[in-house]
Every structure is written in structure tokens, then in C-alpha cells.
Design a protein around this motif. Structure first.
Motif, PDB file in Angstrom:
ATOM      1  N   ASN A  35       0.850  -1.189   0.000  1.00  0.00           N
ATOM      2  CA  ASN A  35       0.000   0.000   0.000  1.00  0.00           C
ATOM      3  C   ASN A  35       0.894   1.250   0.000  1.00  0.00           C
ATOM      4  N   ILE A  36       0.758   2.018  -1.046  1.00  0.00           N
ATOM      5  CA  ILE A  36       1.570   3.216  -1.267  1.00  0.00           C
ATOM      6  C   ILE A  36       3.061   2.833  -1.210  1.00  0.00           C
ATOM      7  N   GLY A  37       3.398   1.834  -1.974  1.00  0.00           N
ATOM      8  CA  GLY A  37       4.776   1.358  -2.001  1.00  0.00           C
ATOM      9  C   GLY A  37       5.323   1.237  -3.419  1.00  0.00           C
ATOM     10  N   TRP A  38       6.557   0.792  -3.504  1.00  0.00           N
ATOM     11  CA  TRP A  38       7.232   0.673  -4.804  1.00  0.00           C
ATOM     12  C   TRP A  38       7.976  -0.663  -4.836  1.00  0.00           C
ATOM     13  N   ILE A  39       7.653  -1.468  -5.814  1.00  0.00           N
ATOM     14  CA  ILE A  39       8.307  -2.760  -6.026  1.00  0.00           C
ATOM     15  C   ILE A  39       9.060  -2.653  -7.350  1.00  0.00           C
ATOM     16  N   THR A  40      10.362  -2.828  -7.316  1.00  0.00           N
ATOM     17  CA  THR A  40      11.129  -2.672  -8.557  1.00  0.00           C
ATOM     18  C   THR A  40      12.283  -3.665  -8.615  1.00  0.00           C
ATOM     19  N   THR A  41      12.513  -4.165  -9.813  1.00  0.00           N
ATOM     20  CA  THR A  41      13.614  -5.096 -10.109  1.00  0.00           C
ATOM     21  C   THR A  41      13.560  -6.295  -9.157  1.00  0.00           C
ATOM     22  N   SER A  63       0.137   1.668  -5.537  1.00  0.00           N
ATOM     23  CA  SER A  63       1.568   1.332  -5.560  1.00  0.00           C
ATOM     24  C   SER A  63       2.029   1.113  -6.993  1.00  0.00           C
ATOM     25  N   LEU A  64       3.327   1.016  -7.131  1.00  0.00           N
ATOM     26  CA  LEU A  64       3.919   0.791  -8.458  1.00  0.00           C
ATOM     27  C   LEU A  64       4.773  -0.472  -8.428  1.00  0.00           C
ATOM     28  N   CYS A  65       4.544  -1.328  -9.395  1.00  0.00           N
ATOM     29  CA  CYS A  65       5.404  -2.514  -9.611  1.00  0.00           C
ATOM     30  C   CYS A  65       5.998  -2.390 -11.000  1.00  0.00           C
ATOM     31  N   GLU A  66       7.322  -2.309 -11.066  1.00  0.00           N
ATOM     32  CA  GLU A  66       7.966  -2.156 -12.370  1.00  0.00           C
ATOM     33  C   GLU A  66       9.213  -3.031 -12.465  1.00  0.00           C
ATOM     34  N   ASP A  67       9.553  -3.363 -13.712  1.00  0.00           N
ATOM     35  CA  ASP A  67      10.756  -4.160 -14.005  1.00  0.00           C
ATOM     36  C   ASP A  67      10.859  -5.366 -13.095  1.00  0.00           C
ATOM     37  N   SER A  68       9.787  -6.160 -13.049  1.00  0.00           N
ATOM     38  CA  SER A  68       9.761  -7.357 -12.207  1.00  0.00           C
ATOM     39  C   SER A  68       9.104  -8.496 -12.968  1.00  0.00           C
ATOM     40  N   TRP A  69       9.334  -9.731 -12.499  1.00  0.00           N
ATOM     41  CA  TRP A  69       8.740 -10.883 -13.170  1.00  0.00           C
ATOM     42  C   TRP A  69       8.540 -12.038 -12.212  1.00  0.00           C
ATOM     43  N   SER A  70       7.720 -12.981 -12.642  1.00  0.00           N
ATOM     44  CA  SER A  70       7.434 -14.158 -11.821  1.00  0.00           C
ATOM     45  C   SER A  70       7.339 -15.394 -12.693  1.00  0.00           C
ATOM     46  N   ASN A  71       7.643 -16.528 -12.045  1.00  0.00           N
ATOM     47  CA  ASN A  71       7.568 -17.811 -12.730  1.00  0.00           C
ATOM     48  C   ASN A  71       7.262 -18.878 -11.685  1.00  0.00           C
ATOM     49  N   TYR A 100       6.508  -8.890 -16.480  1.00  0.00           N
ATOM     50  CA  TYR A 100       5.901 -10.031 -17.160  1.00  0.00           C
ATOM     51  C   TYR A 100       5.732 -11.187 -16.192  1.00  0.00           C
ATOM     52  N   SER A 101       4.873 -12.104 -16.599  1.00  0.00           N
ATOM     53  CA  SER A 101       4.685 -13.352 -15.863  1.00  0.00           C
ATOM     54  C   SER A 101       4.715 -14.521 -16.836  1.00  0.00           C
ATOM     55  N   SER A 102       5.528 -15.514 -16.476  1.00  0.00           N
ATOM     56  CA  SER A 102       5.526 -16.794 -17.203  1.00  0.00           C
ATOM     57  C   SER A 102       5.004 -17.900 -16.298  1.00  0.00           C
ATOM     58  N   ALA A 103       4.299 -17.503 -15.221  1.00  0.00           N
ATOM     59  CA  ALA A 103       3.810 -18.472 -14.239  1.00  0.00           C
ATOM     60  C   ALA A 103       2.527 -19.150 -14.712  1.00  0.00           C
ATOM     61  N   THR A 104       2.261 -20.303 -14.125  1.00  0.00           N
ATOM     62  CA  THR A 104       0.988 -20.993 -14.301  1.00  0.00           C
ATOM     63  C   THR A 104       0.032 -20.531 -13.200  1.00  0.00           C
ATOM     64  N   THR A 161       6.788  -7.002 -28.354  1.00  0.00           N
ATOM     65  CA  THR A 161       6.865  -7.443 -26.967  1.00  0.00           C
ATOM     66  C   THR A 161       8.076  -6.776 -26.313  1.00  0.00           C
ATOM     67  N   TYR A 162       7.915  -6.428 -25.056  1.00  0.00           N
ATOM     68  CA  TYR A 162       8.964  -5.742 -24.305  1.00  0.00           C
ATOM     69  C   TYR A 162       9.320  -4.386 -24.924  1.00  0.00           C
ATOM     70  N   VAL A 163       8.263  -3.679 -25.358  1.00  0.00           N
ATOM     71  CA  VAL A 163       8.436  -2.377 -25.996  1.00  0.00           C
ATOM     72  C   VAL A 163       8.964  -1.363 -24.970  1.00  0.00           C
ATOM     73  N   ASP A 164       9.981  -0.640 -25.357  1.00  0.00           N
ATOM     74  CA  ASP A 164      10.601   0.405 -24.531  1.00  0.00           C
ATOM     75  C   ASP A 164      11.219  -0.129 -23.233  1.00  0.00           C
ATOM     76  N   TRP A 165      11.511  -1.399 -23.178  1.00  0.00           N
ATOM     77  CA  TRP A 165      12.208  -1.933 -22.005  1.00  0.00           C
ATOM     78  C   TRP A 165      13.690  -1.558 -22.082  1.00  0.00           C
ATOM     79  N   ASN A 166      14.343  -1.436 -20.938  1.00  0.00           N
ATOM     80  CA  ASN A 166      15.751  -1.047 -20.874  1.00  0.00           C
ATOM     81  C   ASN A 166      16.621  -2.308 -20.933  1.00  0.00           C
ATOM     82  N   PHE A 167      17.002  -2.682 -22.163  1.00  0.00           N
ATOM     83  CA  PHE A 167      17.826  -3.877 -22.348  1.00  0.00           C
ATOM     84  C   PHE A 167      19.322  -3.559 -22.325  1.00  0.00           C
TER      85      PHE A 167
END
Length: 773
Positions: A35-41, A63-71, A100-104, A161-167
Motif C-alpha cells: 500500500n503506497i509502495g514501490w516494487i522494482t527489479t 503502488s507501483l510494480c515495475e521491471d519485475s517478473w514471476s515464474n 511479465y509473468s511466465s507463471a501458471t 513485446t517488451y516495448v521500450d524496455w531497458n535492455f
């Protein structure tokens, strides 16, 4: 990781691989409620099960969740989202960005809600450039986000896919397949795919699959961590680059415990002018209990199955098979070695280097130590050795063993004036190199070839070393020695023996050439020394030194002249000898510039009173009353191996198709006193007259003769057998399981015993044919 993240809380670079389970409320792989937090990388790999579940967060509000993923697998009774379970927001700014998520995703109740990215979201929730894989999720539904197929999301990913991501700074394409093709973090890839652990000494990272290792290759920030191999890894002949940065010359400085497991079927090729091995380099590293099986390493510089180079590292209980080829230095484990310790390592690696090659390392310097190491394969280079090709500056070899063939070879493009070197332990040595309790039964071939070392200079020490192979010189000025070919400047050779067969221009049972101050103490030679210019039982050419309490029974020979051959030495200058002898009968040489000639009877047990005078038979020498060394004294702390004893016959190998040849009376007497040969095959090649010889028996009641004897139509004449108080007498007291044929006994006398016979007192499961008495 976190139950609740509140009021401007930040979760940054959090990585979790675990199972999360909650009976009620929110469950998330990284955080339950934000709640009112930031999740990144952040990333999550594992399983989450709860009332409302998400791969990264169970519930996210304002809150903001950015540049994160799950599997993994995300399941919920009310809702399950691959990345987020529930999401709400007070404005329309993106609250999920570049994720992104590649989880089931799975629902536990039929009324539950599923979302490939987010299960449920408020109207203001915006997801920007964030995706879920419909093939792995098992659903095409999501409250927000963009659906993509597996092929669109994995490397090489689709253009949309992955448009404007920082690669460049945050993400990288998974071109190695270590995350099944999905993007990974460029600055923290190692933590993403190990099979467990945290990289500490107490909780090392776990390596259980090939992709764990491939991930480590791309993770230089983890090259100083601790790792534990928990399964064999079969690379199925795949070709990979070594672990290390060849541009910055950064190597592995961590700890790898192989736990007895293997890297199998691996090809390692280094780019450009660098080093090849499982590791390009080791620096202050520890490698323990690791197996390398069928590993092939090749590099322009240095190559070894374990590492191209190693500095200040400890390598222990490691084993390797395969090949290593290098433009400079090739080693069974390490190509180039500086201040390392090799402890209880074994290799069967064929090595070839342009400059140096060795079963453990090609080139070693500055106090590199080899303790209890063994090699069994061939080494080929300008400097070739069973353990190391080239060694300098205070190296130590302790309890090392080698077999195989070691070839000093002039490579294409090298100066023809260079001398090639080969040694059973080391090819070339400089500056305070010590060999202790080392043995080689390998064969050394080169311009300077030795059973232990090819060439040594400046205070080398050989203590309790032994050899039993073949030593062969290769040019018109070649030097060959049973222990060392050439040694200069304060050499010490103590309590060593050689059974080697030496063939070179300058051939010596211990050394071809010793100069500049040497000591040979309590040594013996039982092999051969065949030279073309000088040959000696102990040394061919000896200058400025001392020989004490040593002997030789070596057969010494020159092809065209005898003045350069000596029972102990061929040529000397300023050499002092004390209580040292050679067997004039067995050597075939009745002269020597130093030493004392003795008969075989004088030198074999029981010894003549004027032989071995002042020798220490309490702590250094053992009298051979049990004929372990064919009656000659042997070193108490270095018992000879009867199976390695050189044959005392005129030829042959003792096999049925290549029998030992009996052409002299001495050949037959050698058979009688050598129990280890009583199961071999023999052939008589000349008529023998035993006049004046009391014939011993070949075999005993408890150890019968079980081989064969082919007389080839020859005869034994003037035979006298039998000793008072002996029960029986015959050529063979018991002849068991073999055959005697085509041999005549003429003028035979069997006396002074209870039972006597010509050929055998007892014939058991054996045949006698074509013989007369």
C-alpha cells in the motif's frame, strides 16, 4: 519476503525462490500486501497458494510494480494472478510497468478468478508494456496487461513485446536459454536460476543442472561466492566458453565443492588469445572434490580441463579425463600455475602444448606444490612431464605417481637449436625444486629425458624417488637418466632407485650428466644403461661430486667402444666415491673410473664381508633375505615392487608368444632366484654348461613353477643338484599346469637329498614331451 509494505516502502532487487502458503488474506511471492509502495527489479520463482495470490504481490494498492517478473505456479481460492492478485489505484498513472509473468495460474474454487498477469483490477489500474504468456499461464484472461504466446515472449522475442524496455542496464535477452528463453536481469542474473542457497560458506549456491552453470557463466558478480555441485552435469558434447572474462582477465575467486559429482562430455574453446578450461582462470579460489569426465579444452594460450590458469588457489581431491591442447601451456587440470597447491588429484588427460605440457599443469612457478597426485596419460610438448612440463622457483612434488608416455617434441616454427625435454614427473626444472617419494613407471622420450625429470638446475633435491619405465634420447647429443637426464649446481639425490631402461647418447642409471656439485647417497640401479658415447651404471658423465653407499647391477653398453662405459660411471672429474659397488657379471663391464667391482655372489644375500661396508642396515637399507630384490639390498623406506623388476634374461617379455630367452647360465640362475617369474614362459636358445655350478631349483613346495619351458632342441650339461638335509632336488620341485618340451639333460647328478629327479619331483596337470636325460 515481506508481509506488508506500507507508506512509501520500497522493495528493490528482491529475489525469492520458495513456496509461499497462506490460509487467509493475501499471499505473494515477494510481498503479501503493498500500500503506497514501490516494487522494482524483483523476481519470484516458486509456488504461491492463498486466498488471493500473486506471483509478486497478493494485493497492491496505490503502488507501483515495475521491471519485475514471476515464474512458477500461483494458485488462489478467490483469485490468482501471475504477477499480482488484486490491484487498485486512485489515479490513472501506470501501476504495473515493464513486467511479465511466465507463471501458471490455478484457482482452487470454481468461483475463483484467474489472470495471466492480474486476477482483478480497479478501473484506474493501468499496466504499461507488461505481458503474460498464455501458453504457460493456462489462461487468456487478465484484468490488465497484454497477452503473448511463448514464441513471442522468448528469445528472440517478437517486435511488439517488451516495448521500450531497458535492455542495456536492467534487462537482457536470454540467449543461453537459462530462463527458458524469457528475459532476465542483466545485473543480477546469477541469483535467478541456481537451485538454492545464498552463496555463503554455510549456505552455498546449489548447482544441480546445466542451466545453473550456464547462468553462472553470465554472472561475474558471483564469481567470488561459494558453490556446491549436487548432481552430475552432462553437457552432451556441447561447446561452451570458459567461466571468466578474458578481456579484463578476471577469474573465479570463490569456492566450488564438487561433492564427488562430475561435469561430463564438455567441449571448452577459448576465444581469441585467451585461456580455456571449465574456468578461464582461478584466483585465490578453492576447488574441492570435483570430477571432470571427457572434457576437451583448447586455447591459443593456456588450457586445462579445470582452468586455463590458476593463481594462489587450492585444488584438492579432483579428477579429470579428456584432452587439453594449447598454443603455450597445456595441463591435465591447469594450463599455467602460479603459487597453487594440488592435493590428491588424479588425471587421465592427454595433453599437448606448444611450449609445455603436464598431467597436472603445463607450466608451474613460484612455490607451486603437488602432493599425492597421479596421472596416467601422455604429454607432448617442448617441455613435457607426467605432472608438470616446466617448473621454476621452489616447486615441490611429494608422493606423486605417473604412468603414460612423455614426449619432448620440437613443434613447427620452434628454433631447431632448442633441446626437447621429458620427465616422468617434470620436464624442465629451475631453482630449488624438490622431489620426495615420487615414482614413475612411464616412458620419457626427448633430447633430455629422465625417469623423474629431464633437466634440473640450481639446487634440485631428489629423495626416495623411483622409476621403472623406458628412457629414450632422440638426437645425436641426447642425455638419458633413470632419475634425471642432466642436473647442475648443488644436486642432491638420496635414497632413490631406478629399474629403468635407458637408451641415449649419454646414458646413466641415475643421471646422464651431473655437474657443479652433486651428491648421490644410498641409491641403487637395477635397470640398463645403453649409450653411444658414454654410459655408466649410476652416471654417464659426472663432475665435481660425491657418491656414497650406492650400487648398480645395470647392464651397461656402448655399440662400438668400451672406454666410455663404466660399471658406476663412464667419465668422471673430481668425483669421490665411498663404499659403492657394481656387479661386474650382470653389468657386463669389468671396469669403471670409480667404484668397486663385485661378483653377483658377493652382492646378493648373504653378502660378502667386504661388500656394503659401513652401510646402515638398521634404518636405511634392508638385507634381502626373502629375495624381494633378487638378493640385492633395498631401501627400507622404499621397498621395490616385484612386478616392476627388470627381466634378467637375454630377451623376451615372458608371454606365451614372446617367452623370456635363456641363452646363458646366468639367465637360468636368474630364473631360479626370481619367484615373480615362475608363472612366465621361457625358451632355451643355446646349449648350456653348468660345470662348477651348484644348480638351485626353480620353484618351491609352496610356490611351484606354473609356466612353460621350451628347450628348442638344446641341452643342459654337467648339472649338479642336491644339498645335505634337503628333502628333494630337481630342476623344478613341483611343475604345475604347464609344459616342458624338447630339452636334454646330459651328465646330471642328483645327490645328498631324500628324493631326486631330473626335470620335476612332482608333475601336476602338466606335460613333458621330447625330453631326454
Amino acid at each position: 519476503m515481506v508481509g506488508q509494505c506500507l507508506e512509501s516502502g520500497v522493495i528493490y532487487r528482491a529475489y525469492a525462490s520458495c513456496a509461499v502458503e497462506s490460509e487467509t488474506g493475501y499471499a505473494g511471492g515477494i510481498v503479501g500486501l503493498c500500500n503506497i509502495g514501490w516494487i522494482t527489479t524483483c523476481r519470484f520463482r516458486g509456488t504461491v497458494e492463498g486466498e488471493i495470490s500473486g506471483g509478486v504481490a497478493g494485493h497492491m494498492e496505490n503502488s507501483l510494480c515495475e521491471d519485475s517478473w514471476s515464474n512458477g505456479t500461483i494458485s488462489g481460492r478467490r483469485a490468482a494472478g501471475g504477477l499480482i492478485g488484486h490491484a487498485t489505484s486512485l489515479d490513472d498513472e501506470p501501476c504495473i510497468k515493464n513486467c511479465y509473468s511466465s507463471a501458471t495460474v490455478e484457482k482452487k474454487l470454481s468461483s475463483g478468478t484467474l489472470g495471466g498477469l492480474v486476477a482483478w483490477a480497479g478501473d484506474e489500474v493501468v499496466a504499461k508494456h507488461s505481458y503474460w504468456c498464455i501458453d504457460t499461464a493456462g489462461t487468456e484472461d487478465s484484468a490488465v496487461g497484454e497477452a503473448r504466446t511463448l514464441s513471442e515472449m522468448t528469445c528472440p522475442s517478437a517486435f511488439n513485446t517488451y516495448v521500450d524496455w531497458n535492455f542495456s542496464d536492467i534487462w537482457m535477452e536470454d540467449y543461453l536459454g537459462i530462463n527458458d528463453g524469457f528475459p532476465i536481469f542483466s545485473d543480477r542474473t546469477a541469483n535467478e536460476n541456481y537451485s538454492g542457497g545464498s552463496g555463503t560458506l554455510d549456505n552455498p549456491y546449489l548447482i544441480s543442472q546445466v542451466r545453473d552453470w550456464l547462468k553462472l557463466l553470465e554472472s561475474p558478480y558471483d564469481w567470488d561466492k561459494h558453490f556446491l555441485l549436487i548432481a552430475d552435469l552432462d553437457f552432451k558434447d556441447a561447446s561452451i566458453e570458459p567461466l571468466g572474462d578474458w578481456e579484463t582477465n578476471k577469474g573465479f575467486s570463490g569456492n566450488l565443492n564438487g561433492y564427488g559429482h562430475c561435469f561430463e562430455n564438455l567441449q571448452i574453446t577459448a576465444p581469441l588469445e585467451s585461456h580455456a578450461g571449465l574456468f578461464a582462470g582461478l584466483e585465490n579460489a578453492t576447488i574441492y572434490n570435483l570430477c571432470l569426465k571427457n572434457v576437451r579444452a583448447a586455447a591459443a594460450q593456456s588450457a586445462g580441463t579445470l582452468a586455463g590458469y590458476a593463481i594462489d588457489s587450492d585444488i584438492s581431491f579432483c579428477k579429470a579425463t579428456g584432452t587439453a591442447i594449447a598454443g603455450s601451456h597445456a595441463g591435465g587440470l591447469v594450463g599455467y600455475s602460479l603459487r597453487n597447491r594440488f592435493y590428491r588429484c588424479e588425471t587421465s588427460v592427454r595433453v599437448q602444448g606448444y611450449m609445455s605440457a603436464g598431467g597436472m599443469t603445463g607450466y608451474a612457478e613460484q612455490n607451486t606444490q603437488f602432493q599425492y597426485c597421479a596421472t596416467t596419460e601422455n604429454a607432448t610438448a617442448l617441455y613435457a612431464g607426467g605432472i608438470a612440463g616446466f617448473v621454476s622457483d621452489s616447486g615441490l612434488f611429494t608422493e606423486c605417481r605417473t604412468t603414460g608416455n612423455f614426449f619432448g617434441v620440437l613443434m613447427d616454427g620452434q628454433d631447431p637449436a632448442l633441446a626437447t625435454h621429458a620427465g616422468g614427473i617434470a620436464g624442465f626444472c629451475m631453482n630449488n625444486i624438490e622431489f620426495a617419494n615420487c615414482h614413475s613407471s612411464g616412458n620419457s622420450t626427448g633430447d633430455r629425458a629422465g625417469g623423474i625429470a629431464g633437466y634440473c638446475d640450481r639446487a634440485p633435491v631428489f629423495t626416495q624417488c623411483s622409476t621403472s619405465g623406458s628412457i629414450n634420447g632422440t638426437d645425436e647429443e641426447s642425455s638419458g637418466g633413470g632419475i634425471v637426464a642432466i642436473c647442475r649446481n648443488n644436486v642432491t639425490i638420496s635414497q632413490c632407485y631406478s629399474l629403468a631402461s635407458v637408451n641415449a647418447t649419454y646414458a646413466g642409471g641415475i643421471a646422464a650428466v651431473l655437474d657443479g656439485g652433486f651428491e648421490i647417497n644410498n641409491c641403487y640401479v637395477r635397470g640398463t644403461a645403453a649409450g653411444t658415447v658414454y654410459a655408466g651404471g649410476l652416471g654417464a658423465v659426472l663432475y665435481n661430486g660425491t657418491i656414497r653407499n650406492s650400487y648398480s647391477t645395470a647392464r651397461v653398453s656402448l655399440p662400438t667402444k668400451s672406454e666410455g662405459a663404466g660399471g658406476l660411471a663412464g667419465l668422471i672429474d673430481n668425483v669421490t666415491v665411498e663404499a659403492s659397488y657394481w656387479d661386474a657379471e650382470r653389468s657386463g663391464i669389468d671396469s669403471s673410473p670409480v667404484g668397486t667391482a663385485k661378483t653377483t655372489e658377493d652382492m646378493t644375500y648373504p653378502y660378502a664381508t667386504d661388500c656394503y661396508e659401513s652401510w646402515d642396515f638398521s634404518t636405511v637399507w634392508t638385507a634381502d633375505s626373502e629375495m624381494i630384490n633378487q638378493g640385492y639390498p633395498w631401501l627400507s623406506d622404499l621397498p621395490p615392487d616385484p612386478e616392476e623388476m627388470p627381466s634378467e634374461y637375454s630377451g623376451g617379455t615372458g608371454l606365451s608368444d614372446d617367452p623370456y630367452l635363456i641363452s646363458t647360465v646366468e639367465d637360468w640362475l636368474a630364473l631360479c632366484r626370481t619367484p615373480r617369474d615362475w608363472h612366465r614362459h621361457f625358451a632355451v636358445t643355446d646349449d648350456l654348461d653348468f660345470n662348477g655350478v651348484t644348480m638351485p631349483m626353480a620353484g618351491t613346495w609352496t610356490t611351484p613353477f606354473t609356466g612353460s619351458l621350451d628347450g628348442r632342441k638344446h641341452s643342459f650339461r654337467n648339472i649338479s643338484m642336491g644339498v645335505i638335509d634337503e628333502e628333494y632336488a630337481a630342476l623344478f620341485p613341483i611343475f604345475q599346469g604347464g609344459f616342458i618340451k624338447d630339452l636334454d639333460l646330459i651328465d646330471i647328478s642328483v645327490m645328498k637329498c631324500d628324493h631326486g629327479a631330473g626335470f620335476a619331483y612332482v608333475l601336476e596337470n602338466a606335460t613333458i614331451s621330447g625330453c631326454t636325460v
